[in-house]
Design a protein around this motif. Structure first.
Motif, short mmCIF file in Angstrom:
data_model
loop_
_atom_site.label_atom_id
_atom_site.label_comp_id
_atom_site.label_asym_id
_atom_site.label_seq_id
_atom_site.Cartn_x
_atom_site.Cartn_y
_atom_site.Cartn_z
N ILE A 145 23.12 21.39 28.10
CA ILE A 145 22.32 22.27 27.24
C ILE A 145 20.87 22.27 27.71
O ILE A 145 20.29 21.21 27.95
CB ILE A 145 22.40 21.81 25.77
N LYS A 168 25.27 25.17 30.47
CA LYS A 168 26.31 25.87 29.73
C LYS A 168 25.81 26.66 28.51
O LYS A 168 26.49 27.56 28.03
CB LYS A 168 27.35 24.86 29.24
N GLY A 169 24.66 26.24 27.98
CA GLY A 169 24.13 26.93 26.81
C GLY A 169 22.63 26.69 26.70
O GLY A 169 22.12 25.71 27.22
N ILE A 170 21.94 27.62 26.02
CA ILE A 170 20.48 27.57 25.94
C ILE A 170 20.01 27.65 24.49
O ILE A 170 20.49 28.50 23.73
CB ILE A 170 19.85 28.73 26.75
N VAL A 171 19.09 26.78 24.12
CA VAL A 171 18.38 26.92 22.86
C VAL A 171 16.98 27.40 23.21
O VAL A 171 16.25 26.72 23.92
CB VAL A 171 18.31 25.60 22.07
N PRO A 183 25.72 31.38 26.54
CA PRO A 183 25.34 31.53 25.13
C PRO A 183 23.89 31.09 24.90
O PRO A 183 23.44 30.11 25.51
CB PRO A 183 26.30 30.60 24.39
N VAL A 184 23.18 31.85 24.09
CA VAL A 184 21.79 31.52 23.73
C VAL A 184 21.68 31.44 22.22
O VAL A 184 22.27 32.25 21.50
CB VAL A 184 20.82 32.61 24.23
N GLU A 185 20.95 30.47 21.75
CA GLU A 185 20.64 30.37 20.32
C GLU A 185 19.12 30.42 20.20
O GLU A 185 18.42 29.60 20.80
CB GLU A 185 21.23 29.07 19.78
#
Lengths: 214, 214
Positions: A145, A168-171, A183-185
């Motif tokens: 992340i 794998k994912g971004i905040v 995926p981005v939050e």
DNA sequence: TAGATTGTTAATCGATTAACAATC
DNA sequence: TAGATTGTTAATCGATTAACAATC
């Protein structure tokens, strides 16, 4: 099956709520109990859970530890996640030592920056790496992340670097809509202030009307 | 009229989008232009704006400066807001110097803490006051928005202090559902990480399925 | 068994979107 | 005028909620 977005958000709330129950030594809770704490309807709770399985006992409710475990699996916090923060400014540094993360299986294992003054130093015990070492470090430390805590103008570029590095994912804390394939939050702090401003203005105009009572 | 919650959230996005257009020297934009930037439908943009008035010119679009001004009025950022942050820890300190706030008419004018070590000191030029001086300072400095940046266990208590002090709205960074009579906007950092974890897990299981292509 | 609470269906509510007449 | 884009209506889509049979 397609899970409604609001349901996913509430899963985290259920997890937190059940953690509190467990800490208080409670063994069984009803959908009613959970709903009251969260200010929602019991049928909402049951419906949300029903997307993933049958976790309750009719007449009894839910076994707190068992349900906690199920939800942990669903939202993926049954394992530890290694996190990298890009941007070793005030916000990035604050997140590095944010207790809410370490408490919930998110381990910040690296900071990245492009400021030579900061690179090599440590912030709350975490090394600041050169942004050009991103890909190598992400692989070495098995980081999944990425957190974007850089100024607006750099955010899209950093997002692309993160994606290329295999994250794998971004905040994302920058106030931009990112274009990525992972995926981005978004955590949009300014937007939250604007929303509260709107609600304050609205409320005070309503309060004025209230007195005339028409 | 009752405005949908999602519309209110998007108002802030329109504001930001139009600010960017103005900076780029663009005079007129269509709902199509705005929608593309924000990844939504043009009819969504027009419908949202229609709750508040008729701001466009048929055949032409919207005058950027004029619409910006209208939205600023609607969400209340046509004036400056004085903000107090409770909790002078890492997060509270980071918010004090967060550029996104000062840029958008939110001025942090006071920090509060109960730690005697911190009281009287300055953080990014802002004085840290004793939490027991909250009510007096809120009045003196005309503070309207309070920010909760304290640990979970103290959040509800602080919310009540803020309410008693006469604050008009709260931005809450603690992972608790607050019970108050003033508007609250939650910024739930842990929840965002949990949501991204869920999406990463979901995506990787989908990707596995993808290869078999059934 | 009687009482309680689940899981699920169907009804309701609310938000998004397409479509188009109005009009710049 | 012809072309473009709004503002608004009506249709669609999706999420919440009430209700209740199933069952612990």
């Amino acid at each position: 099956m397609k899970i409604p977005r609001p349901t996913v958000k509430r899963l985290g709330l259920y997890y937190r709520c059940l953690s509190n129950y467990r800490e208080d030594g409670v063994d069984f809770v009803s959908s009613q109990d959970i709903a009251e704490k969260l200010n929602i309807k019991p049928s909402q709770v049951r419906k949300d859970l029903s997307y993933f399985g049958e976790f309750g006992k009719r007449g009894l409710g839910y076994d707190v530890k068992k349900l906690l475990n199920e939800i942990a699996h669903i939202i993926g916090v049954n394992k530890e996640w290694n996190v990298a923060i890009v941007g070793a400014g005030n916000l990035g540094s604050a997140l590095t030592s944010y207790p809410g993360l370490s408490k919930h299986k998110f381990r910040v294992v690296a900071l990245f920056d492009n400021n030579q003054q900061k690179i090599g130093k440590k912030v709350s015990g975490i090394t600041v790496y050169d942004i050009s070492d991103l890909e190598r470090t992400v692989n070495e430390l098995k980081i999944e992340i990425g957190v974007i805590a850089v100024p607006e103008f750099a955010a899209q570029h950093v997002a692309e670097l993160l994606e290329k590095s295999g994250i794998k994912g971004i905040v994302n804390f920058a106030p931009v809509r990112l274009r990525t394939n992972v995926p981005v939050e978004d955590v949009d702090i300014t937007l939250s202030f604007e929303t509260i401003a709107y609600n304050v203005v609205k409320k005070s105009s309503l309060d004025l009307l209230d007195t005339s009572n028409d």
